[in-house]
Scaffold this active site. Sequence first.
Site, PDB file in Angstrom:
ATOM      1  N   GLY A  57      40.241  44.576  40.604  1.00  0.00           N
ATOM      2  CA  GLY A  57      41.236  45.033  41.573  1.00  0.00           C
ATOM      3  C   GLY A  57      41.974  46.232  41.021  1.00  0.00           C
ATOM      4  O   GLY A  57      42.091  46.393  39.804  1.00  0.00           O
ATOM      5  N   GLN A 105      48.587  52.358  40.197  1.00  0.00           N
ATOM      6  CA  GLN A 105      47.924  52.288  38.886  1.00  0.00           C
ATOM      7  C   GLN A 105      47.113  53.549  38.569  1.00  0.00           C
ATOM      8  O   GLN A 105      46.636  53.710  37.453  1.00  0.00           O
ATOM      9  CB  GLN A 105      46.988  51.080  38.817  1.00  0.00           C
ATOM     10  CG  GLN A 105      47.706  49.748  38.824  1.00  0.00           C
ATOM     11  CD  GLN A 105      46.726  48.621  38.664  1.00  0.00           C
ATOM     12  OE1 GLN A 105      46.112  48.195  39.635  1.00  0.00           O
ATOM     13  NE2 GLN A 105      46.533  48.156  37.445  1.00  0.00           N
ATOM     14  N   CYS A 125      45.292  42.771  33.731  1.00  0.00           N
ATOM     15  CA  CYS A 125      45.639  43.916  34.576  1.00  0.00           C
ATOM     16  C   CYS A 125      45.137  45.179  33.891  1.00  0.00           C
ATOM     17  O   CYS A 125      45.291  45.326  32.678  1.00  0.00           O
ATOM     18  CB  CYS A 125      47.154  43.971  34.742  1.00  0.00           C
ATOM     19  SG  CYS A 125      47.722  45.355  35.740  1.00  0.00           S
ATOM     20  N   LEU A 126      44.534  46.078  34.668  1.00  0.00           N
ATOM     21  CA  LEU A 126      43.996  47.311  34.068  1.00  0.00           C
ATOM     22  C   LEU A 126      45.096  48.174  33.446  1.00  0.00           C
ATOM     23  O   LEU A 126      44.808  48.981  32.565  1.00  0.00           O
ATOM     24  CB  LEU A 126      43.215  48.126  35.110  1.00  0.00           C
ATOM     25  CG  LEU A 126      41.905  47.483  35.605  1.00  0.00           C
ATOM     26  CD1 LEU A 126      41.230  48.386  36.625  1.00  0.00           C
ATOM     27  CD2 LEU A 126      40.954  47.178  34.451  1.00  0.00           C
ATOM     28  N   HIS A 159      47.880  39.689  43.285  1.00  0.00           N
ATOM     29  CA  HIS A 159      48.213  40.527  42.120  1.00  0.00           C
ATOM     30  C   HIS A 159      48.350  41.991  42.551  1.00  0.00           C
ATOM     31  O   HIS A 159      49.305  42.679  42.178  1.00  0.00           O
ATOM     32  CB  HIS A 159      47.121  40.348  41.051  1.00  0.00           C
ATOM     33  CG  HIS A 159      47.272  41.214  39.842  1.00  0.00           C
ATOM     34  ND1 HIS A 159      47.546  40.710  38.589  1.00  0.00           N
ATOM     35  CD2 HIS A 159      47.181  42.560  39.685  1.00  0.00           C
ATOM     36  CE1 HIS A 159      47.626  41.710  37.716  1.00  0.00           C
ATOM     37  NE2 HIS A 159      47.401  42.841  38.357  1.00  0.00           N
ATOM     38  N   GLU A 160      47.386  42.461  43.369  1.00  0.00           N
ATOM     39  CA  GLU A 160      47.401  43.871  43.799  1.00  0.00           C
ATOM     40  C   GLU A 160      48.532  44.152  44.780  1.00  0.00           C
ATOM     41  O   GLU A 160      49.154  45.207  44.725  1.00  0.00           O
ATOM     42  CB  GLU A 160      46.047  44.266  44.412  1.00  0.00           C
ATOM     43  CG  GLU A 160      44.842  44.120  43.484  1.00  0.00           C
ATOM     44  CD  GLU A 160      45.039  44.727  42.104  1.00  0.00           C
ATOM     45  OE1 GLU A 160      45.771  45.727  41.974  1.00  0.00           O
ATOM     46  OE2 GLU A 160      44.471  44.184  41.132  1.00  0.00           O
ATOM     47  N   HIS A 166      51.643  44.891  43.045  1.00  0.00           N
ATOM     48  CA  HIS A 166      51.699  46.265  42.528  1.00  0.00           C
ATOM     49  C   HIS A 166      52.348  47.209  43.542  1.00  0.00           C
ATOM     50  O   HIS A 166      53.097  48.106  43.166  1.00  0.00           O
ATOM     51  CB  HIS A 166      50.292  46.789  42.219  1.00  0.00           C
ATOM     52  CG  HIS A 166      49.797  46.472  40.833  1.00  0.00           C
ATOM     53  ND1 HIS A 166      50.439  46.905  39.696  1.00  0.00           N
ATOM     54  CD2 HIS A 166      48.712  45.785  40.404  1.00  0.00           C
ATOM     55  CE1 HIS A 166      49.770  46.487  38.629  1.00  0.00           C
ATOM     56  NE2 HIS A 166      48.715  45.797  39.025  1.00  0.00           N
TER      57      HIS A 166
END
Length: 170
Positions: free
Chosen positions: A44, A49, A92-93, A134-135, A138
């Site tokens: 994701g 991000q 998380c990236l 999660h996204e 963000h």
Amino acid sequence: MLKLVYAPDPILKKECQPLAQVDDHHRTLIKEMYEVMYDANGVGLAAPQVGLDMRIFIVDAAAREEEKTPITMINPKIISIEDDLVPYEEGCLSFPEHFAEIDRPDKLKIEYIDENNKKKILSTDGFNSRIIQHELDHLNGILFVDHLSRLKRDVIIRKMKKFKKEEKIV
Ligand code: ZN
């Protein structure tokens, strides 16, 4: 080419702006977002991000499989969500090498528009629902570490600051 933003960074704490209309410019950005996500082996990725103040995120629960299942969500809104919380280890990236168990609801129903301005509704659960939540966080400036105790969060943020300094990431 878009680049991953690592925490801590002010763009990751911002509430992102909705899109009035999805155009070719956005579609190009979304294509690049998929490249960044698959390159980083992620499931994701949200617009902030990669430094974009836009309510867009992409998810692919099968990102690590051969048969991809990409879903692009623009201006997403939760219609309904269960109260039952389930634990799951998240990464998380924007926080490479950091993982933590987070409690979230399992089932949800979400409304969004796709890349072609088409309104869609998705009911989902399990891994897919987990990534979507999660996204979506963000887009509201909420990071997975914000669901942890202050102590645990501070430890991860401190390590991230050190990582950025060592890697000379500004
Ligand atoms: Zn994330």
